[in-house]
Design a protein around this motif. Structure first.
Motif, PDB file in Angstrom:
ATOM      1  N   PRO A   1      -1.757   4.089  -3.634  1.00 23.05           N
ATOM      2  CA  PRO A   1      -2.886   3.991  -4.563  1.00 23.05           C
ATOM      3  C   PRO A   1      -3.979   5.039  -4.353  1.00 23.05           C
ATOM      4  O   PRO A   1      -4.225   5.497  -3.236  1.00 23.05           O
ATOM      5  CB  PRO A   1      -3.440   2.593  -4.275  1.00 23.05           C
ATOM      6  N   ILE A   2      -4.597   5.428  -5.459  1.00 19.05           N
ATOM      7  CA  ILE A   2      -5.810   6.242  -5.453  1.00 19.05           C
ATOM      8  C   ILE A   2      -6.976   5.296  -5.717  1.00 19.05           C
ATOM      9  O   ILE A   2      -6.956   4.551  -6.706  1.00 19.05           O
ATOM     10  CB  ILE A   2      -5.780   7.324  -6.554  1.00 19.05           C
TER      11      ILE A   2
ATOM     12  N   TRP B   1      -3.121   8.654 -10.347  1.00 21.59           N
ATOM     13  CA  TRP B   1      -3.107   9.868  -9.533  1.00 21.59           C
ATOM     14  C   TRP B   1      -3.027  11.113 -10.409  1.00 21.59           C
ATOM     15  O   TRP B   1      -3.409  12.204  -9.986  1.00 21.59           O
ATOM     16  CB  TRP B   1      -1.940   9.836  -8.543  1.00 21.59           C
ATOM     17  N   LYS B   2      -2.613  10.945 -11.661  1.00 18.39           N
ATOM     18  CA  LYS B   2      -2.504  12.081 -12.568  1.00 18.39           C
ATOM     19  C   LYS B   2      -3.808  12.382 -13.319  1.00 18.39           C
ATOM     20  O   LYS B   2      -3.886  13.357 -14.064  1.00 18.39           O
ATOM     21  CB  LYS B   2      -1.390  11.844 -13.589  1.00 18.39           C
ATOM     22  N   SER B   3      -4.800  11.558 -13.111  1.00 18.21           N
ATOM     23  CA  SER B   3      -6.053  11.770 -13.830  1.00 18.21           C
ATOM     24  C   SER B   3      -6.857  12.911 -13.217  1.00 18.21           C
ATOM     25  O   SER B   3      -7.004  12.997 -11.996  1.00 18.21           O
ATOM     26  CB  SER B   3      -6.892  10.486 -13.800  1.00 18.21           C
TER      27      SER B   3
ATOM     28  N   CYS C   1      -4.464  -2.037  -9.414  1.00 22.06           N
ATOM     29  CA  CYS C   1      -3.497  -0.931  -9.436  1.00 22.06           C
ATOM     30  C   CYS C   1      -2.133  -1.396  -9.922  1.00 22.06           C
ATOM     31  O   CYS C   1      -1.398  -0.641 -10.561  1.00 22.06           O
ATOM     32  CB  CYS C   1      -3.351  -0.329  -8.036  1.00 22.06           C
ATOM     33  N   ILE C   2      -1.809  -2.649  -9.639  1.00 22.60           N
ATOM     34  CA  ILE C   2      -0.484  -3.176  -9.967  1.00 22.60           C
ATOM     35  C   ILE C   2      -0.479  -3.938 -11.286  1.00 22.60           C
ATOM     36  O   ILE C   2       0.408  -3.749 -12.127  1.00 22.60           O
ATOM     37  CB  ILE C   2       0.027  -4.088  -8.828  1.00 22.60           C
TER      38      ILE C   2
ATOM     39  N   HIS D   1       0.814  -1.212   0.000  1.00 16.61           N
ATOM     40  CA  HIS D   1       0.000   0.000   0.000  1.00 16.61           C
ATOM     41  C   HIS D   1       0.853   1.270   0.000  1.00 16.61           C
ATOM     42  O   HIS D   1       0.675   2.152  -0.852  1.00 16.61           O
ATOM     43  CB  HIS D   1      -0.917  -0.002   1.229  1.00 16.61           C
ATOM     44  N   TYR D   2       1.765   1.366   0.937  1.00 21.20           N
ATOM     45  CA  TYR D   2       2.594   2.568   1.024  1.00 21.20           C
ATOM     46  C   TYR D   2       3.701   2.579  -0.030  1.00 21.20           C
ATOM     47  O   TYR D   2       4.347   3.604  -0.246  1.00 21.20           O
ATOM     48  CB  TYR D   2       3.192   2.700   2.419  1.00 21.20           C
ATOM     49  N   TYR D   3       3.885   1.447  -0.676  1.00 16.18           N
ATOM     50  CA  TYR D   3       4.881   1.384  -1.755  1.00 16.18           C
ATOM     51  C   TYR D   3       4.331   2.046  -3.013  1.00 16.18           C
ATOM     52  O   TYR D   3       5.006   2.854  -3.655  1.00 16.18           O
ATOM     53  CB  TYR D   3       5.235  -0.078  -2.041  1.00 16.18           C
TER      54      TYR D   3
END
Length: 314
Positions: A135-136, A179-181, A169-170, A130-132
């Motif tokens: 995720p959004i 996250w850029k959307s 997500c992966i 998760h912290y790696y």
């Protein structure tokens, strides 16, 4: 009490800021951010700026101290797991465990011991990842979980659908949120057609819709009305409203159109949310909006066509 949409969205905005910090060393939490920078650097939507900017930034555009501390903690967690966690190994564990659970559910089996064993293992793996990857998640999914991920990662990921979100997500990035959307900003402000058949006049009338950051702007009879996501009157703080004279229902009722009001309200809100959460092209938004108008038209036609010949109520 669960998690509200606003709480989930603010959480995601924090993670947008974190991702920007992690991916670009030039970004500093000590600088001031105007609206242009919020879009360019953090990929905030117009709705984010209108509704949530004051939850994260002060009047000078600087990040609030409490928010800054929270963001710094997340960045530190990211740095720690990147040093301690074998990303490839954890990803493989996630893949094996997720597919095992998915196959189990797809086969309609219900071995609770097996499910709990898999979730025990996967919640630990997910917490590491998760912290790696930071995720959004779709705000609706977070709300359904009744907990913000960072409040208790083990609890949040002790559910198949939360594990599935992380897996996507992966391994299935086309099904996950970047996250850029800026999502629905792609289709904001365009005038769209909403053609509805009216038996009263014997032809189609064209209303206009445009998706705005607050909901819909609906036009008819030479005037525009600010409406909520479901097409009903937008209730703004400090203003008085005569609800029966505003919104889509008023326009349709004016032409005596018979339609499934609750269903249409649900469809419009669902469409607004869908168009807001992903980069939906204007053409797709128009097509789906036309589906709703066609639904109304067919119900209107059927209501008049199939009423008893001796009734003449409609």
């Amino acid at each position: 009490m669960g998690i509200t949409y606003d709480e989930a969205r603010i959480r995601n905005l924090k993670f947008k800021i974190v991702n920007a910090l992690v991916n670009d060393s030039r970004v500093s939490l000590d600088e001031s951010f105007n609206n242009e920078k919020l879009v360019k650097i953090f990929y905030f939507k117009q709705r984010d700026i209108e509704q949530f900017k004051t939850n994260l930034f002060n009047e000078d555009g600087q990040i609030l101290d409490e928010v800054k501390r929270s963001i710094e903690e997340i960045v530190q967690m990211n740095m720690r797991v990147r040093e301690e966690v074998d990303y490839g190994e954890e990803c493989e564990k996630l893949k094996v465990g997720y597919l095992a659970l998915k196959n189990h559910y797809d086969s309609f089996e219900s071995n609770q011991e097996f499910i709990e064993q898999q979730l025990d293992n996967l919640s630990t793996v997910a917490s590491n990842l998760h912290y790696y990857i930071l995720p959004i998640y779709d705000e609706r999914f977070i709300c359904n979980s009744d907990i913000l991920p960072e409040d208790d990662l083990s609890d949040y990921y002790y559910h198949f659908h939360s594990i599935e979100d992380l897996y996507r997500c992966i391994f299935e990035t086309d099904k996950s949120l970047s996250w850029k959307s800026t999502g629905g900003d792609l289709n904001l402000g365009y005038k769209l057609n909403f053609k509805v058949y009216t038996s009263r006049w014997g032809h189609y009338d064209n209303y206009t819709f445009s998706r705005e950051h607050y909901g819909w702007k609906i036009g008819a009879f030479g005037k525009d009305a600010k409406c909520d996501k479901n097409g009903e009157v937008l209730k703004e703080v400090g203003k008085q409203y005569v609800t029966e004279h505003t919104g889509l229902h008023y326009f349709l009722n004016h032409d005596s159109v018979q339609y499934p009001r609750n269903g249409v309200e649900y469809a419009l809100e669902m469409l607004w949310n869908d168009a807001d959460s992903k980069e939906m092209e204007v053409e797709e938004l128009q097509s789906k909006l036309s589906d709703v108008a066609a639904w109304i038209s067919e119900v209107e036609k059927a209501t008049h066509q199939y009423q008893p010949s001796w009734c003449n109520y409609y």
